[in-house]
Design a protein around this motif. Structure first.
Motif, mmCIF file in Angstrom:
data_model
loop_
_atom_site.group_PDB
_atom_site.id
_atom_site.type_symbol
_atom_site.label_atom_id
_atom_site.label_comp_id
_atom_site.label_asym_id
_atom_site.label_seq_id
_atom_site.Cartn_x
_atom_site.Cartn_y
_atom_site.Cartn_z
ATOM 1 N N GLN A 519 19.103 45.287 24.968
ATOM 2 C CA GLN A 519 18.879 44.250 23.961
ATOM 3 C C GLN A 519 17.484 43.661 24.147
ATOM 4 O OE1 GLN A 519 21.006 43.980 21.554
ATOM 5 N NE2 GLN A 519 22.735 45.108 22.455
ATOM 6 N N ALA A 520 17.148 42.609 23.416
ATOM 7 C CA ALA A 520 15.782 42.080 23.406
ATOM 8 C C ALA A 520 15.283 41.697 24.795
ATOM 9 C CB ALA A 520 15.707 40.876 22.472
ATOM 10 N N SER A 521 16.190 41.226 25.661
ATOM 11 C CA SER A 521 15.770 40.816 27.005
ATOM 12 C C SER A 521 15.851 41.944 28.026
ATOM 13 C CB SER A 521 16.627 39.643 27.487
ATOM 14 O OG SER A 521 17.982 40.048 27.643
ATOM 15 N N GLY A 522 16.252 43.145 27.578
ATOM 16 C CA GLY A 522 16.333 44.280 28.494
ATOM 17 C C GLY A 522 17.743 44.815 28.641
ATOM 18 N N ARG A 523 17.950 45.574 29.728
ATOM 19 C CA ARG A 523 19.251 46.178 29.977
ATOM 20 C C ARG A 523 20.295 45.103 30.259
ATOM 21 N NH1 ARG A 523 20.729 49.731 35.350
ATOM 22 N NH2 ARG A 523 22.933 50.062 34.875
ATOM 23 N N GLN A 524 21.461 45.237 29.629
ATOM 24 C CA GLN A 524 22.523 44.243 29.754
ATOM 25 C C GLN A 524 23.669 44.744 30.621
ATOM 26 O OE1 GLN A 524 22.028 41.127 28.199
ATOM 27 N NE2 GLN A 524 20.019 42.104 27.892
ATOM 28 N N SER A 525 24.329 43.801 31.263
ATOM 29 C CA SER A 525 25.595 44.049 31.942
ATOM 30 C C SER A 525 26.677 43.264 31.212
ATOM 31 C CB SER A 525 25.542 43.598 33.394
ATOM 32 O OG SER A 525 24.633 44.378 34.144
ATOM 33 N N ILE A 526 27.877 43.808 31.216
ATOM 34 C CA ILE A 526 29.027 43.036 30.748
ATOM 35 C C ILE A 526 29.926 42.780 31.953
ATOM 36 C CG2 ILE A 526 28.936 43.785 28.362
ATOM 37 C CD1 ILE A 526 31.496 45.365 30.620
ATOM 38 N N THR A 527 30.975 41.996 31.777
ATOM 39 C CA THR A 527 31.877 41.708 32.886
ATOM 40 C C THR A 527 33.318 41.949 32.464
ATOM 41 O OG1 THR A 527 31.913 39.360 32.280
ATOM 42 C CG2 THR A 527 30.373 40.032 34.007
ATOM 43 N N VAL A 528 34.140 42.261 33.456
ATOM 44 C CA VAL A 528 35.563 42.486 33.240
ATOM 45 C C VAL A 528 36.343 41.826 34.375
ATOM 46 C CG1 VAL A 528 35.210 44.662 32.014
ATOM 47 C CG2 VAL A 528 35.516 44.697 34.476
ATOM 48 N N GLU A 529 37.627 41.575 34.129
ATOM 49 C CA GLU A 529 38.516 41.000 35.140
ATOM 50 C C GLU A 529 39.660 41.968 35.388
ATOM 51 O OE1 GLU A 529 41.560 37.177 35.781
ATOM 52 O OE2 GLU A 529 40.128 37.188 34.122
ATOM 53 N N ASP A 530 39.879 42.334 36.640
ATOM 54 C CA ASP A 530 40.919 43.313 36.940
ATOM 55 C C ASP A 530 42.272 42.635 37.144
ATOM 56 O OD1 ASP A 530 41.103 42.392 39.649
ATOM 57 O OD2 ASP A 530 39.503 43.756 40.268
ATOM 58 N N SER A 531 43.261 43.429 37.528
ATOM 59 C CA SER A 531 44.635 42.922 37.661
ATOM 60 C C SER A 531 44.786 41.884 38.759
ATOM 61 C CB SER A 531 45.599 44.085 37.951
ATOM 62 O OG SER A 531 46.038 44.678 36.759
ATOM 63 N N MET A 532 43.819 41.818 39.660
ATOM 64 C CA MET A 532 43.907 40.863 40.762
ATOM 65 C C MET A 532 42.898 39.738 40.613
ATOM 66 S SD MET A 532 44.911 43.409 43.863
ATOM 67 C CE MET A 532 46.302 44.527 43.626
ATOM 68 N N SER A 533 42.489 39.503 39.357
ATOM 69 C CA SER A 533 41.656 38.356 38.992
ATOM 70 C C SER A 533 40.244 38.406 39.559
ATOM 71 C CB SER A 533 42.343 37.035 39.399
ATOM 72 O OG SER A 533 43.595 36.917 38.771
ATOM 73 N N MET A 534 39.783 39.592 39.920
ATOM 74 C CA MET A 534 38.392 39.774 40.336
ATOM 75 C C MET A 534 37.537 40.025 39.105
ATOM 76 S SD MET A 534 38.224 39.351 43.599
ATOM 77 C CE MET A 534 36.546 39.946 43.863
ATOM 78 N N VAL A 535 36.460 39.249 38.953
ATOM 79 C CA VAL A 535 35.529 39.398 37.834
ATOM 80 C C VAL A 535 34.259 40.041 38.367
ATOM 81 C CG1 VAL A 535 34.185 38.181 36.081
ATOM 82 C CG2 VAL A 535 36.481 37.376 36.676
ATOM 83 N N HIS A 536 33.858 41.142 37.750
ATOM 84 C CA HIS A 536 32.663 41.829 38.233
ATOM 85 C C HIS A 536 31.897 42.440 37.076
ATOM 86 C CE1 HIS A 536 36.098 44.671 38.481
ATOM 87 N NE2 HIS A 536 35.237 45.496 37.902
#
Length: 759
Positions: A519-536
């Motif tokens: 995107q305009a500011s460069g490469r993007q990361s998104i985030t997800v939350e797994d079954s044990m509530s870890m967000v990465h």
């Protein structure tokens, strides 16, 4: 003497373990048929790595995001299916009418490959034609602004969507003016989201991967991890090799729960050996989970009365309410009823109770075999009751572990995808964004479809998924889709729901999890939350399948900006830099403090889980026991000739996505038109392995039938039969649901099976 059976095309025993060389062979086939040979190994090695992408398959957590490689057979299929070199081009679509595409199987439709251009349906030519992005957004906005009420629009979310996309989606819909948020969790783990808050104060599991290292007993109920949460097999394999008891309650004998060969084990691969997973395997009857759980708890109370130190009375006194009512109900429930409904003997259930009493740290894992019942919420609460009786929540090695499907279905709910938003969340949105949020509860998935059937819903916006195919009763759902004024689908590949066109239909192709998002500011990361509530974080690396693709956040923002010309939300700024979206999530959703800083670390961070500290965010401040009166799931459909139908995924399948036509662990190859039935039930109906049968639903007011299905003998609990999802959805009534959660009863549909007229 073993009964001699006729040969049935496509049905042959599979004698190998789950995993092992069979998994490696299947992975190699998936790679060879979908991807460029040189690109595939590098892509797979980026799966679940610190600077790579999160697997688009199951929601089982990754061990610290730093092992050599963390993909499994079905994860590899999910990656190669998305990263395929096959393309659905405008030229292809010009040569194939929508009517002709509807004649294809779901497997064939997705097998054509990735969508390359935004599309609009042209009724005159009966084809999907390319459309400019801005033109599509403008027309979508025009139609939405023309609705007489925002509540005429349904906003559906798939669990594959990222936190960032889901947050923008709910923001768009709420500024537009509705809380209509049907989503995939309504069809799977909604009983968890409804039941666990009543019991322990939050709608999530309480265990971490580290807890499995300290557990003394695992009770696995109603799930098939080898297919549906395959990375869990590594954890179960480790526990089994340490001789930790793993007790399984499941109607079918599933190979992955019997024995597993770890493809990453040099010894097992070299010696063609495997590890036994289940220490004990009990085949509970479909719909009999509540009875089985009550039987285990009833046995525990008897043991406690006879020898003491079985029930954790100190924990119960300090942290819970309602135990006396539960104990009274268990005492009043006769063993005869428990045995009849569960399909298990008193001695078998007492055996589980003995193991539970011996263990000082027990984890109960469960899947949709618990939730997809018309008493799914009650089932979840009974599991919580069992754990609370032994003080097995809020200490190392113990807790409740719901096994979610899609890799971010839990994250979607956390960031606001719910038809029943809290007043606090809505107040935060109003404070930060300056609009008045709708307060009335909206539609879940079943209610959304019922509104379409009735004609009160006029538009559907789908953030991924295969909405109509995932729901029950396509005879109602499919025509309802075609009555809409507008349908919009974000997706990577064609599916049947896309082709059930409304008066106007747009298909908007998005980037996949594996692809670079610049995107305009460069490469993007998104985030997800797994079954044990870890967000990465997750960041794709592959070149996008087409230069015309846009990211999910960009598409949602484009629709929102075109629909809401007076919006104060800086939609384009949010798309330019996803960290700004995360800043807004931090301001409006509890638990996301220092969001951007914390996802910069490998493994990310864990969302707050008060019950792990024995804090209970219930109205009473205590964990709450529940009472499930009786043992029957649905007494209205009892009968000697009535069986309970379980809808199943094959091993070559993920949700509605079918990767291939085999289900090798169950011995089914090249076909899906089968019904699994035990020998006793075959004999009772005068049927033989390989006969053609008709299946009829026996719910009051239902006339649903599935004719000419091949019945095959299988090791499944008496009184239970199984057939593949979504094909067997024709037998599931749309209104046969768990009334507390709204989840359809896919796992215990009352049916009769008779020899087909053509048989």
């Amino acid at each position: 003497m073993k009964k001699k059976r006729r040969a049935v095309p496509g049905i042959r025993p599979y004698d190998g373990p789950a995993g092992g060389w069979g998994a490696l062979k299947a992975t190699a086939i998936a790679v060879r048929t979908q991807m460029e040979t040189l690109e595939a190994p590098v892509t797979l090695l980026r799966t679940n790595q610190p600077d790579g992408f999160d697997c688009p398959g199951c929601a089982w957590p990754d061990k610290e995001h730093h092992s050599t490689f963390q993909f499994c057979e079905n994860g590899a299929k999910a990656v190669t299916w998305e990263a395929t070199s096959k393309r659905v081009t405008p030229e292809f679509l010009a040569q194939n009418t929508l009517t002709s595409l509807l004649q294809k199987t779901d497997f064939e439709l997705e097998g054509y490959g990735r969508l390359t251009h935004p599309l609009a349906y042209d009724r005159d030519s009966d084809t999907l034609r390319p459309v400019e992005w801005d033109d599509a957004f403008a027309r979508i906005g025009e139609v939405l602004r023309g609705m007489s009420s925002p509540d005429q629009v349904e906003f559906y979310t798939s669990g594959r969507a990222s936190n960032e996309a889901a947050y923008l989606f709910q923001l768009f819909a709420r500024e537009y003016g509705t809380n209509n948020f049907p989503d995939c969790s309504n069809m799977c783990h909604e009983p968890t989201s409804v039941g666990l808050p009543q019991s322990i104060g939050i709608g999530k599991g309480t265990v971490s991967l580290e807890d499995f290292d300290h557990a003394e007993l695992i009770i696995s109920i109603g799930h098939n991890p080898g297919t549906n949460h395959p990375r869990m097999m590594g954890t179960l394999h480790e526990l089994a090799r340490k001789n930790v008891p793993i007790i399984v309650l499941n109607p079918l004998r599933e190979r992955a729960l019997e024995r597993f060969a770890d493809p990453q084990s040099v010894i097992e691969m070299a010696t063609y050996s495997s590890t036994n997973i289940a220490s004990t395997y009990f085949q509970v009857k479909a719909g009999g989970d509540a009875a089985a759980l009550k039987g285990i708890m009833k046995a525990l109370l008897v043991m406690d009365a006879e020898q003491g130190d079985v029930v954790d009375h100190a924990f119960i006194a300090a942290h819970t309410q309602g135990f006396a009512s539960l104990a009274a109900d268990l005492a009043a429930t006769p063993w005869e009823a428990i045995e009849k409904e569960s399909g298990l003997t008193r001695a078998e259930l007492e055996q589980v109770a003995v193991a539970y009493a011996k263990s000082k740290a027990t984890i109960v894992t469960y899947g949709m075999g618990i939730t997809q019942h018309n008493k799914g919420t009650a089932n979840v609460r009974l599991i919580a009751d069992l754990l609370l009786m032994g003080g097995n929540i809020g200490k190392p090695g113990a807790g409740i572990c719901p096994l979610r499907g899609h890799s971010n279905v839990q994250g979607n709910r956390t960031v606001g995808i719910t038809e029943k938003p809290s007043a606090d969340f809505l107040a935060k949105l109003e404070e930060v964004f300056g609009f008045t949020a709708p307060k009335e509860h909206g539609h879940d998935a079943v209610k959304a479809m019922q509104a379409m059937v009735e004609g009160s819903a006029k538009a559907l916006i789908c953030l991924g998924g295969n909405f109509a195919v995932a729901l029950p009763d396509p005879e109602q759902c499919f025509p309802a889709m075609q009555k809409l004024d507008l349908s919009v689908h974000l997706g990577t590949k064609l599916n049947r729901t896309h082709l059930l066109v409304a008066k106007e239909t747009f298909i908007l192709p998005c980037l996949g999890r594996t692809e670079l998002d610049i995107q305009a500011s460069g490469r993007q990361s998104i985030t997800v939350e797994d079954s044990m509530s870890m967000v990465h974080a997750s960041s794709g690396k592959l070149k996008p399948a087409s230069a015309f693709l846009r990211s999910e956040p960009a598409i949602v923002a484009g629709m929102a900006k075109a629909t809401l010309p007076g919006s104060q939300v800086p939609w384009l700024e949010l798309v330019a830099d996803y960290s700004i979206i995360r800043d807004l999530i931090e301001k409006t959703v509890p638990g996301f403090d220092d969001y951007n800083a914390r996802i910069a670390k490998p493994g990310g961070f864990r969302m707050p889980l008060p019950p792990t500290e024995r804090q209970w965010p219930t109205p009473t401040g205590k964990a709450m026991f529940s009472v499930f009166s009786g043992v029957h799931e649905d007494a209205q459909v009892q009968g000697e000739d009535v069986l309970r139908l379980i809808t199943l995924r094959s091993h070559d399948q993920y949700n509605t996505t079918i990767y291939a036509m085999d289900d090798r662990y169950r011995g089914v190859f090249g076909r899906r038109d089968v019904l699994f039935m035990c020998d006793a039930d075959l004999d009772a109906r005068g049927l033989e392995h390989g006969d053609l049968v008709d299946i009829e639903t026996v719910v009051a007011g239902s006339t649903l039938r599935l004719p000419n299905i091949t019945v095959i003998a299988y090791n499944i609990a008496p009184g239970s039969v199984g057939a593949y999802y979504p094909e067997a959805n024709v037998l599931v009534p749309l209104d046969y649901i768990d009334t507390e959660s709204g989840t359809p009863s896919y796992k215990s549909v009352p049916v009769r099976v008779t020899l087909a007229a053509a048989g």
